[in-house]
Design a protein around this motif. Structure first.
Motif, short mmCIF file in Angstrom:
data_model
loop_
_atom_site.label_atom_id
_atom_site.label_comp_id
_atom_site.label_asym_id
_atom_site.label_seq_id
_atom_site.Cartn_x
_atom_site.Cartn_y
_atom_site.Cartn_z
N VAL A 11 0.87 -1.24 0.12
CA VAL A 11 -0.18 -0.08 -0.03
C VAL A 11 0.96 1.21 -0.07
O VAL A 11 1.87 1.41 0.81
N ASP A 12 0.51 2.27 -0.84
CA ASP A 12 1.10 3.54 -0.81
C ASP A 12 0.46 4.40 0.05
O ASP A 12 -1.03 4.91 0.14
N LEU A 13 1.01 4.34 1.39
CA LEU A 13 0.08 5.05 2.48
C LEU A 13 0.63 6.71 2.49
O LEU A 13 1.54 6.89 2.75
N VAL A 14 -0.40 7.39 2.50
CA VAL A 14 -0.29 8.98 2.57
C VAL A 14 -1.17 9.57 3.83
O VAL A 14 -2.32 9.21 3.98
N ARG A 15 -0.48 10.16 4.62
CA ARG A 15 -1.20 10.74 5.83
C ARG A 15 -1.25 12.28 5.48
O ARG A 15 -0.46 12.96 5.15
N LYS A 16 -2.51 12.82 5.71
CA LYS A 16 -2.72 14.26 5.64
C LYS A 16 -3.97 14.62 6.29
O LYS A 16 -4.71 13.96 7.14
N ARG A 17 -4.36 15.88 6.20
CA ARG A 17 -5.16 16.38 7.20
C ARG A 17 -6.78 16.07 6.51
O ARG A 17 -7.25 16.77 5.47
N MET A 18 -7.37 15.16 7.28
CA MET A 18 -8.49 14.77 6.65
C MET A 18 -9.08 13.95 7.69
O MET A 18 -8.78 13.67 8.63
N ARG A 19 -10.63 13.74 7.51
CA ARG A 19 -11.43 13.32 8.49
C ARG A 19 -11.68 11.97 8.62
O ARG A 19 -11.68 11.26 9.51
N SER A 20 -11.29 11.46 7.42
CA SER A 20 -11.61 9.64 7.41
C SER A 20 -10.71 9.07 6.36
O SER A 20 -10.15 9.84 5.52
N LEU A 21 -10.36 7.68 6.48
CA LEU A 21 -9.73 7.04 5.48
C LEU A 21 -10.21 6.96 4.17
O LEU A 21 -11.52 6.72 4.10
N ARG A 22 -9.52 6.94 3.25
CA ARG A 22 -9.86 6.77 1.82
C ARG A 22 -9.10 5.84 1.04
O ARG A 22 -7.72 5.89 1.27
N LEU A 37 -4.00 12.19 9.99
CA LEU A 37 -2.61 12.40 10.39
C LEU A 37 -2.45 11.58 11.68
O LEU A 37 -1.17 10.66 11.69
N HIS A 38 -3.37 11.53 12.59
CA HIS A 38 -3.32 10.65 13.78
C HIS A 38 -3.88 9.15 13.96
O HIS A 38 -3.95 8.75 14.88
N THR A 39 -4.32 8.70 12.78
CA THR A 39 -4.83 7.42 12.63
C THR A 39 -3.76 6.39 13.24
O THR A 39 -2.66 6.37 12.49
N PRO A 40 -3.89 5.44 14.27
CA PRO A 40 -3.06 4.32 14.44
C PRO A 40 -2.72 3.52 13.29
O PRO A 40 -3.98 3.28 12.39
N LEU A 41 -1.76 3.04 13.15
CA LEU A 41 -1.34 1.87 11.73
C LEU A 41 -2.29 0.86 11.89
O LEU A 41 -2.73 0.33 11.03
N ALA A 42 -2.54 0.25 13.19
CA ALA A 42 -3.37 -0.71 13.42
C ALA A 42 -4.81 -0.54 12.74
O ALA A 42 -5.50 -1.57 12.26
#
Length: 239
Positions: A11-22, A37-42
Motif C-alpha cells: 500500500v502507498d500510505l499517505v497521511r494528510k489533514r482529513m477526517r476519514s480514511l480513503r 494524520l493521527h490514525t493508528p497504523l493498526a
C-alpha cells in the motif's frame, strides 16, 4: 515512493489533514490509502483488511482493460468521436481545420504539408475541445434539474488521472477532454456524477443511492467508460 505492507497488500500510505480514511485502486493494481494524520497504523491495516475483496476485484478489472492505442496522427489511423470509430484522412492545406464526415465515418484533418505529429495532435485536440464546449450547456440544462443542483461554473481539462472533478466549495466542475472520444452517455454519466457531489462529497452509500435515483443505468455507462485505460496511472472513476 516507499510502500507499506498492510494486511498482506502493498500500500502507498499517505497521511494528510482529513477526517476519514480513503482507499483508491489505480491501474496496474497500485493501492493508495489516505489516512488522517493521527490514525493508528493498526486501524489503517484493519481498514485495508476489511476491503481486501474490493481491492482484488478492482485489480482484476484493471488487468482486463484494453490499453489505449499509441497514435501518430497519420492517415488511416482510427480515431474516436462520441464512441464511434473514424478513419483519419490527412490533407495538405494552408488553412488548418478539422471536418467530421459521419456518413463515411472519416475524420478529415487539413494541415500544412510540413506539420509535425505534435502540431496535428494539437489541431485535433483544439477541435475536440470546441465540440465539448458547445455540448456542455445542453447537458447541464438537461441534468441540473434532474440532480437538483446547479454548477456555478464548469471547465475542460486534459487530465491524466480523472474523468471529472468537482470543487464543491466553488460549485465548479471540470470535465476531461478525453470524454469527447467516449460514448455520449459516458460523458453524461460524468456530468451527473460531478453534479451529485454537490449533494454528497464522498463516494458513500448516500452518493451511490442518489446516482441510482438520478441515473438508474449509471453502472453500464461507468463500465463502458472505464473499459479502456485513460493513462497508466488512471484511477477507476471520476472524483
Amino acid at each position: 515512493m516507499a510502500l507499506t505492507q498492510l494486511a498482506g497488500i502493498e500500500v502507498d500510505l499517505v497521511r494528510k489533514r482529513m477526517r476519514s480514511l480513503r482507499l483508491t485502486v489505480y491501474a496496474a493494481g497500485r493501492v493508495r490509502v489516505s489516512a488522517p494524520l493521527h490514525t493508528p497504523l493498526a486501524a489503517v491495516e484493519e481498514f485495508v483488511r476489511t476491503r481486501r475483496a474490493w481491492i482484488e476485484k478492482h485489480q482484476q478489472q484493471f488487468a482486463a482493460r484494453t490499453p489505449a492505442p499509441q497514435l501518430q496522427f497519420e492517415a488511416g489511423e482510427t480515431h474516436f468521436y462520441q464512441g464511434q470509430a473514424y478513419t483519419l484522412a490527412v490533407h495538405p492545406a494552408d488553412r488548418p481545420r478539422v471536418e467530421l464526415h459521419p456518413e463515411t465515418r472519416e475524420l478529415h484533418l487539413y494541415v500544412p504539408t510540413e506539420a509535425t505529429p505534435d502540431q496535428r495532435a494539437a489541431l485535433l485536440t483544439a477541435w475536440y475541445r470546441q465540440q465539448l464546449r458547445a455540448l456542455m450547456p445542453q447537458l447541464l440544462a438537461k441534468w441540473e434539474p434532474v440532480v437538483g443542483r446547479q454548477a456555478a461554473s464548469w471547465g475542460i481539462r486534459q487530465m491524466r488521472t480523472r474523468w471529472g472533478t468537482c470543487n464543491i466549495g466553488a460549485r465548479r466542475i471540470w470535465l476531461n477532454l478525453e470524454l469527447m472520444k467516449r460514448p455520449l452517455l459516458c460523458l453524461e454519466y460524468v456530468v451527473v456524477h460531478e453534479l451529485n457531489h454537490l449533494h454528497e462529497r464522498l463516494h458513500n452509500a448516500r452518493f451511490w443511492g442518489l446516482m441510482d435515483q438520478f441515473m438508474p443505468d449509471w453502472r453500464t455507462h461507468k463500465a463502458e467508460l472505464n473499459r479502456i485505460h485513460l493513462t497508466p496511472g488512471a484511477p477507476p472513476d471520476a472524483d
